[in-house]
Design a protein around this motif. Structure first.
Motif, PDB file in Angstrom:
ATOM      1  N   TYR A 108      -3.142 -20.288  -1.257  1.00 54.73           N
ATOM      2  CA  TYR A 108      -2.478 -21.453  -0.677  1.00 54.73           C
ATOM      3  C   TYR A 108      -3.481 -22.609  -0.642  1.00 54.73           C
ATOM      4  O   TYR A 108      -4.421 -22.594   0.160  1.00 54.73           O
ATOM      5  N   GLY A 109      -3.284 -23.587  -1.528  1.00 49.88           N
ATOM      6  CA  GLY A 109      -4.230 -24.687  -1.626  1.00 49.88           C
ATOM      7  C   GLY A 109      -5.603 -24.180  -2.041  1.00 49.88           C
ATOM      8  O   GLY A 109      -5.742 -23.475  -3.050  1.00 49.88           O
ATOM      9  N   THR A 135       1.637 -12.329  -0.181  1.00 49.07           N
ATOM     10  CA  THR A 135       1.245 -13.289  -1.212  1.00 49.07           C
ATOM     11  C   THR A 135       1.543 -12.742  -2.600  1.00 49.07           C
ATOM     12  O   THR A 135       1.983 -13.484  -3.487  1.00 49.07           O
ATOM     13  N   ARG A 177       5.237 -13.174  -3.210  1.00 50.11           N
ATOM     14  CA  ARG A 177       5.552 -14.586  -3.457  1.00 50.11           C
ATOM     15  C   ARG A 177       5.106 -15.028  -4.846  1.00 50.11           C
ATOM     16  O   ARG A 177       5.802 -15.801  -5.511  1.00 50.11           O
ATOM     17  N   ILE A 201       5.087 -19.191  -5.031  1.00 50.23           N
ATOM     18  CA  ILE A 201       3.772 -19.826  -5.130  1.00 50.23           C
ATOM     19  C   ILE A 201       3.278 -19.641  -6.560  1.00 50.23           C
ATOM     20  O   ILE A 201       3.627 -18.660  -7.234  1.00 50.23           O
TER      21      ILE A 201
END
Length: 233
Positions: free
Chosen positions: A12-13, A43, A46, A52
């Motif tokens: 994430y980022g 994660t 996703r 993501i």
């Protein structure tokens, strides 16, 4: 070959979570993904679903690279996701939630409602009930049923036992195994409920700090020292 992941990293980022993940799930196989909280299991789901984007690595579905496809295009290629918390439309009825699944798939050649209701007879009794008024177990049945309405070839499940009574957990696990046998559907299930995973899975992997630290048949995983160390059983 159904789904292949090669050297996948995602997060994430600027925060990396998954690191250099590689595995293959054959068509019709059930893969269990085990690990403690915060180890990267959600994660992974996703990243496979497309909600993501991976920072590196590749995902292949039936030989086609899908790493850069958005989630709705992956859904139309046969991947359905049952998210943690079930993701219901609480103000819609059971019937309407199932219909939303059929529409979202965008690829279903047939209406699978009768089959879904045969797997989950309790839903047939509640077709006109608002989803938000049902129990957690019933909502999970609806979430899985909604996923089946897309006519998928791959189902991703994120903590399907979360917040559900043990008797319903067993029932849902038995139904998922029945679906897998009847339809040859590939299933990837992320869970902390080890008995549930072992009742379904052909193989398991263990994630620790975003990496695969063990993999093998459920019997091999059950007997491993890593199982005791990482999952405290």
């Amino acid at each position: 070959m159904s789904l292949r992941v090669e050297q996948l990293s995602a997060g994430y980022g600027s925060i990396g979570v998954l690191r250099d993940i590689s595995f293959t799930v054959e068509k019709g196989e059930v893969l269990g993904v085990l690990g403690r909280n915060g180890m990267g299991k959600t994660t992974l789901i996703r990243a496979l679903a497309g909600t993501i984007a991976p920072s590196q690595g590749s995902i292949f579905l039936e030989g086609e690279e899908i790493s850069k496809l958005p989630d709705y295009q992956r859904a139309r290629r046969g991947i359905t996701t049952v998210v943690q918390g079930r993701g219901m439309f609480p103000k819609l009825t059971v019937r309407e939630n199932l219909e939303m699944g059929r529409i979202a798939g965008g690829r279903a050649k047939r209406n699978r409602r009768d089959e879904v209701l045969s797997y989950f007879p309790r839903l047939a009794e509640r077709m006109n009930q608002l989803a938000g008024t049902m129990s957690g177990g019933e909502q999970q049945m609806l979430a899985i049923g909604r996923g089946l309405m897309t006519d998928p070839t791959v189902m991703l499940l994120d903590e399907p036992s979360d917040g559900i009574m043990p008797t319903l957990v067993r029932q849902i696990a038995e139904t998922l195994a029945k679906i897998n046998r009847a339809e040859g559907m590939t299933i990837i299930i992320v869970e902390q409920n080890v008995p549930m995973v072992f009742s379904m899975a052909d193989r398991c992997i263990i994630l620790e700090k975003g990496r695969i630290v063990a993999g093998g048949s459920k019997d091999e995983i059950a007997q491993s020292n890593l199982m005791k160390e990482y999952l405290a059983i």
